[in-house]
Write a protein that holds these residues in place. Structure first.
Motif, PDB file in Angstrom:
ATOM      1  N   ASP A 112       8.037  -5.265  -2.924  1.00 37.36           N
ATOM      2  CA  ASP A 112       8.438  -3.920  -3.318  1.00 37.36           C
ATOM      3  C   ASP A 112       7.930  -3.681  -4.738  1.00 37.36           C
ATOM      4  N   GLN A 113       7.007  -2.739  -4.882  1.00 35.67           N
ATOM      5  CA  GLN A 113       6.418  -2.441  -6.185  1.00 35.67           C
ATOM      6  C   GLN A 113       7.362  -1.569  -7.009  1.00 35.67           C
ATOM      7  N   ASP A 114       7.246  -1.649  -8.328  1.00 37.15           N
ATOM      8  CA  ASP A 114       8.067  -0.840  -9.232  1.00 37.15           C
ATOM      9  C   ASP A 114       7.836   0.663  -9.036  1.00 37.15           C
ATOM     10  N   TYR A 115       6.670   1.023  -8.542  1.00 33.45           N
ATOM     11  CA  TYR A 115       6.348   2.435  -8.379  1.00 33.45           C
ATOM     12  C   TYR A 115       6.751   2.982  -7.007  1.00 33.45           C
ATOM     13  N   GLY A 116       7.569   2.221  -6.262  1.00 32.73           N
ATOM     14  CA  GLY A 116       8.175   2.757  -5.058  1.00 32.73           C
ATOM     15  C   GLY A 116       7.494   2.462  -3.750  1.00 32.73           C
ATOM     16  N   VAL A 117       6.470   1.645  -3.752  1.00 32.69           N
ATOM     17  CA  VAL A 117       5.731   1.319  -2.531  1.00 32.69           C
ATOM     18  C   VAL A 117       5.935  -0.159  -2.203  1.00 32.69           C
ATOM     19  N   ARG A 118       6.132  -0.461  -0.939  1.00 26.98           N
ATOM     20  CA  ARG A 118       6.143  -1.857  -0.484  1.00 26.98           C
ATOM     21  C   ARG A 118       4.764  -2.125   0.080  1.00 26.98           C
ATOM     22  N   ASP A 119       4.086  -3.146  -0.428  1.00 29.21           N
ATOM     23  CA  ASP A 119       2.738  -3.423   0.047  1.00 29.21           C
ATOM     24  C   ASP A 119       2.384  -4.892  -0.042  1.00 29.21           C
ATOM     25  N   ALA A 120       1.220  -5.197   0.533  1.00 31.01           N
ATOM     26  CA  ALA A 120       0.620  -6.527   0.505  1.00 31.01           C
ATOM     27  C   ALA A 120      -0.878  -6.305   0.284  1.00 31.01           C
ATOM     28  N   ALA A 121      -1.595  -7.387   0.010  1.00 33.84           N
ATOM     29  CA  ALA A 121      -3.030  -7.231  -0.218  1.00 33.84           C
ATOM     30  C   ALA A 121      -3.793  -8.450   0.286  1.00 33.84           C
ATOM     31  N   VAL A 122      -4.980  -8.174   0.826  1.00 37.67           N
ATOM     32  CA  VAL A 122      -5.920  -9.191   1.265  1.00 37.67           C
ATOM     33  C   VAL A 122      -7.306  -8.801   0.762  1.00 37.67           C
ATOM     34  N   ARG A 123      -8.248  -9.724   0.853  1.00 43.03           N
ATOM     35  CA  ARG A 123      -9.647  -9.426   0.507  1.00 43.03           C
ATOM     36  C   ARG A 123     -10.498  -9.580   1.752  1.00 43.03           C
ATOM     37  N   ASP A 124     -11.491  -8.707   1.865  1.00 43.42           N
ATOM     38  CA  ASP A 124     -12.460  -8.869   2.942  1.00 43.42           C
ATOM     39  C   ASP A 124     -13.531  -9.853   2.480  1.00 43.42           C
ATOM     40  N   PRO A 125     -14.467 -10.243   3.345  1.00 40.59           N
ATOM     41  CA  PRO A 125     -15.464 -11.255   2.966  1.00 40.59           C
ATOM     42  C   PRO A 125     -16.345 -10.877   1.771  1.00 40.59           C
ATOM     43  N   ALA A 126     -16.501  -9.577   1.493  1.00 44.05           N
ATOM     44  CA  ALA A 126     -17.306  -9.163   0.339  1.00 44.05           C
ATOM     45  C   ALA A 126     -16.485  -9.157  -0.945  1.00 44.05           C
ATOM     46  N   GLY A 127     -15.168  -9.325  -0.827  1.00 43.52           N
ATOM     47  CA  GLY A 127     -14.307  -9.296  -1.998  1.00 43.52           C
ATOM     48  C   GLY A 127     -13.561  -7.985  -2.181  1.00 43.52           C
ATOM     49  N   ASN A 128     -13.804  -7.005  -1.307  1.00 38.68           N
ATOM     50  CA  ASN A 128     -13.099  -5.733  -1.399  1.00 38.68           C
ATOM     51  C   ASN A 128     -11.600  -5.957  -1.224  1.00 38.68           C
ATOM     52  N   LEU A 129     -10.802  -5.309  -2.062  1.00 41.47           N
ATOM     53  CA  LEU A 129      -9.352  -5.426  -1.986  1.00 41.47           C
ATOM     54  C   LEU A 129      -8.816  -4.465  -0.928  1.00 41.47           C
ATOM     55  N   ILE A 130      -8.110  -5.001   0.034  1.00 41.32           N
ATOM     56  CA  ILE A 130      -7.500  -4.208   1.102  1.00 41.32           C
ATOM     57  C   ILE A 130      -5.991  -4.257   0.881  1.00 41.32           C
ATOM     58  N   ARG A 131      -5.424  -3.151   0.410  1.00 44.31           N
ATOM     59  CA  ARG A 131      -3.974  -3.058   0.230  1.00 44.31           C
ATOM     60  C   ARG A 131      -3.399  -2.428   1.498  1.00 44.31           C
ATOM     61  N   ILE A 132      -2.286  -2.973   1.966  1.00 48.93           N
ATOM     62  CA  ILE A 132      -1.628  -2.449   3.155  1.00 48.93           C
ATOM     63  C   ILE A 132      -0.217  -2.066   2.757  1.00 48.93           C
TER      64      ILE A 132
END
Length: 139
Positions: A112-132
């Motif tokens: 749970d982020q301080d700014y009100g969103v619950r999220d997680a994050a992964v990276r794709d093979p190129a290094g791009n950040l994928i937040r869900i």
């Protein structure tokens, strides 16, 4: 007037690895896989959202880029902090568990982020950040 997001672009540095991640880890369908002069552009998207897509394009390409600029851009992509996309799910914990089981490169477990969103994050093979992000519940 009505405007919607049709497609977004993310760089890829290895088309086969990117294809495997977006298809096999995220569960997206492959819409187009186009090769031209030894390069590939792969369009993927959620199965239930046929009008929304991500185009995975070769990193370091762009109109008017010099070889040095192209190398700099490719280097930034490889560091994993330059490009990304935010996705959403109605069950973040279950989605995260699936991604983890499928071998995703985990950056952040669900929180749970301080700014009100619950999220997680992964990276794709190129290094791009994928937040869900967890979609808000109605009610």
């Amino acid at each position: 007037m009505s405007i919607s997001i049709h497609s977004s672009f993310l760089p890829q540095t290895d088309p086969e690895a990117s294809l495997a991640f977006y298809r096999d880890v995220l569960g997206f369908e492959v819409r187009l896989d186009v090769g031209y002069e030894g390069l590939r552009w792969i369009t993927v998207g959620p199965v239930d959202q046929p009008d929304t897509a991500i185009v995975l394009h070769p990193a370091g390409l762009g109109d008017g880029l010099s070889a040095e600029e192209s190398a700099t851009l490719t280097g930034l992509v490889a560091k994993g902090g330059y490009f990304g996309v935010n996705l959403a799910t109605d069950d973040l914990d279950a989605t995260f568990a699936q991604l983890e089981a499928r071998g995703a490169d985990i950056v952040q477990e669900p929180v749970d982020q301080d700014y009100g969103v619950r999220d997680a994050a992964v990276r794709d093979p190129a290094g791009n950040l994928i937040r869900i992000q967890q979609l808000p519940t109605e009610g």
